[in-house]
Design an enzyme around this catalytic site. Structure first.
Site, PDB file in Angstrom:
ATOM      1  N   SER A 234       0.833  -1.193   0.000  1.00 26.20           N
ATOM      2  CA  SER A 234       0.000   0.000   0.000  1.00 26.20           C
ATOM      3  C   SER A 234       0.870   1.247   0.000  1.00 26.20           C
ATOM      4  O   SER A 234       1.867   1.324   0.732  1.00 26.20           O
ATOM      5  CB  SER A 234      -0.895   0.005   1.248  1.00 26.20           C
ATOM      6  OG  SER A 234      -1.467   1.275   1.458  1.00 26.20           O
ATOM      7  N   LYS A 235       0.500   2.236  -0.806  1.00 22.26           N
ATOM      8  CA  LYS A 235       1.227   3.500  -0.819  1.00 22.26           C
ATOM      9  C   LYS A 235       1.169   4.188   0.536  1.00 22.26           C
ATOM     10  O   LYS A 235       2.079   4.926   0.910  1.00 22.26           O
ATOM     11  CB  LYS A 235       0.641   4.432  -1.883  1.00 22.26           C
ATOM     12  CG  LYS A 235       0.906   3.988  -3.314  1.00 22.26           C
ATOM     13  CD  LYS A 235       0.341   4.998  -4.303  1.00 22.26           C
ATOM     14  CE  LYS A 235       0.627   4.578  -5.730  1.00 22.26           C
ATOM     15  NZ  LYS A 235       0.096   5.544  -6.718  1.00 22.26           N
ATOM     16  N   ARG A 236       0.085   3.981   1.269  1.00 20.10           N
ATOM     17  CA  ARG A 236      -0.070   4.639   2.567  1.00 20.10           C
ATOM     18  C   ARG A 236       0.767   3.983   3.657  1.00 20.10           C
ATOM     19  O   ARG A 236       1.120   4.624   4.640  1.00 20.10           O
ATOM     20  CB  ARG A 236      -1.542   4.626   2.985  1.00 20.10           C
ATOM     21  CG  ARG A 236      -2.460   5.435   2.083  1.00 20.10           C
ATOM     22  CD  ARG A 236      -3.889   5.416   2.597  1.00 20.10           C
ATOM     23  NE  ARG A 236      -4.778   6.199   1.752  1.00 20.10           N
ATOM     24  CZ  ARG A 236      -5.406   5.719   0.694  1.00 20.10           C
ATOM     25  NH1 ARG A 236      -5.225   4.444   0.349  1.00 20.10           N
ATOM     26  NH2 ARG A 236      -6.203   6.477  -0.024  1.00 20.10           N
TER      27      ARG A 236
END
Length: 469
Positions: A234-236
């Site tokens: 996930s980018k987050r």
């Protein structure tokens, strides 16, 4: 038939390593088949798109070896908006789609469940186009949709479980599902190689291909890339930006090699192999459908192997962006005029064996180019204990008397100083290393002192001594 594959990223952020893996797989497959690699930028989400993100995609592809001019495109999905709308109209006029003005709340009120999908309420009511009227595809009531997938066999989906999905919004703009299909048709895409996360949409897209009277492409859904907790990257949450790895000092060759191992492996008991071997041996049908673990520690190890394999002149060249502050996230701690290319060349072979990413070159050699070392206070406290003052005094006196300032003479001299105090070399050299380099670990000490020179070495040792009681 000429094989045509496509890579279709959205310019909405940094370039994901999973996307880079898919791009490489498409690239190799097209090359193996004598086909064409098409780059399409899916830029219809105007609110999230930025021109710099598009340039970032092109630059990232350049870096991993998919260079500009060697592929078809980039095309932009927004330029095909007329074809998207025309396809939606054809589906409506042929009876394969119908208009609906139901809200989510309407569906929930009729079904009594917030989890219920669309119930087909407007299928036969004859609602025409108009503001707020979404266009829905009329999914077949019976039968199955079989997706022939080079990696996953033949996933089969019951049509009755596929709701009548929206293909154009209430404002008339086609949704991604339809736009994606129309673009692939327009560009003559024969093989769609993409991430597993798109598989649930594939039966819907295949139904659209059939309804528009065109044979669907060959599908291949590569495994999802997960972190150490087996969660989708996930980018987050995870470090996923290819640019971040590039700017940290990962080599493109190491990154390419590692990404291709996410779900596939070359023959034999080996992982680090020449790119030519990967190009020859990669087979889509051999890709493992199970989730692929992106192990950053393993990638670091790969990168270290690639760094050590570089000829020294190439290693020196590769380090230049970090030494000069060109194209990196932060400039080095020294001023440009303080950098000594000859001194760096002298220690480069030593540094090359000790770093895993190129950015680590800076803390390994900064002591050579600064007027005084950057002292790690934790290292100072740990190392400068009782007896360190006496040891530094003796080492300074012994070094001052040296006729030859070379690594071997420095080592034997300091060994003698330590032996007089009942200390092994490791204990003896620790205060000297901190005094001269500011750290407890780094390049081989005596070779470092040789390059640093007599005057600067002694000046730093005397300054360290003055800090001690």
């Amino acid at each position: 038939m000429t094989v045509r594959v496509r890579f279709a990223p959205s310019p909405t952020g940094m370039f994901h390593v999973g996307g880079a893996r898919s791009a490489l797989q498409n690239w190799i497959y097209a090359k193996q088949q004598g086909g064409v690699f098409v780059l399409r930028i899916e830029d219809t989400d105007a609110a999230r798109n930025k021109p710099e993100w598009t340039e970032g995609i092109l630059s990232a592809l350049d870096w991993i070896g998919i260079s500009r001019g060697s592929y078809e495109g980039p095309y932009f999905q927004s330029a095909n908006a007329g074809e998207h709308r025309a396809a939606a109209t054809r589906l409506y006029e042929s009876g394969r789609a119908y208009y609906c003005d139901c809200t989510r709340e309407d569906v929930q009120a009729r079904t009594g469940s917030q989890y219920q999908g669309y119930d087909g309420y407007h299928r036969d009511l004859g609602l025409g186009p108009g503001p707020g009227h979404a266009l829905r595809f009329r999914t077949p009531d019976e039968g199955t949709t079989v997706v022939v997938d080079l990696i996953r066999g033949e996933p089969t989906f019951e049509n009755k479980l596929i709701e009548d999905f929206v293909i154009a919004r209430g404002d008339g703009s086609p949704v991604f599902l339809l736009a994606n299909v129309v673009d692939d048709m327009t560009m003559g895409i024969t093989h769609v190689i993409r991430a597993e996360e798109h598989l649930p949409n594939t039966p819907k897209q295949q139904l659209l291909w059939d309804a528009l009277g065109v044979k669907p492409p060959v599908w291949a859904h590569v495994p999802v890339v997960v972190n150490e907790k087996r969660q989708k990257l996930s980018k987050r949450r995870d470090k996923v930006a290819l640019e971040a790895y590039r700017d940290e000092g990962y080599l493109a060759g190491a990154m390419r090699n590692y990404l291709m191992l996410l779900g596939w492996a070359p023959s034999g008991d080996r992982e680090i192999v020449p790119w030519s071997v990967i190009e020859d041996e990669f087979r889509l049908e051999e890709v493992n459908p199970s989730p692929a673990f992106f192990d950053e520690k393993k990638l670091r190890a790969f990168n270290g192997e690639y760094i050590r394999a570089l000829p020294v002149p190439e290693f020196i060249d590769a380090c230049q962006p970090w030494l000069t502050g060109t194209g990196t996230l932060a400039p080095p701690p020294w001023q440009p005029e303080e950098f000594d290319a000859d001194a760096f060349a002298a220690v480069a072979p030593l540094a090359q064996t000790r770093i895993a990413v190129l950015s680590e070159i800076v803390p390994n050699v900064d002591f050579l180019f600064l007027a005084s070392p950057l002292i790690d206070e934790a290292a100072w406290t740990k190392t400068m204990k009782d007896g360190s003052a006496d040891l530094l005094d003796a080492a300074v006196a012994a070094f001052e008397a040296l006729e030859s300032w070379d690594a071997e003479s420095l080592k034997s001299t300091l060994e003698a100083v330590g032996a007089e105090r009942g200390l092994k070399l490791g204990k003896t050299q620790a205060p000297v290393r901190v005094a001269v380099t500011g750290r407890t670990v780094g390049l081989p000490l005596f070779e470092s002192l040789e390059v640093l020179g007599r005057e600067r070495t002694l000046t730093r040792m005397r300054a360290a001594r003055l800090r001690l009681p």
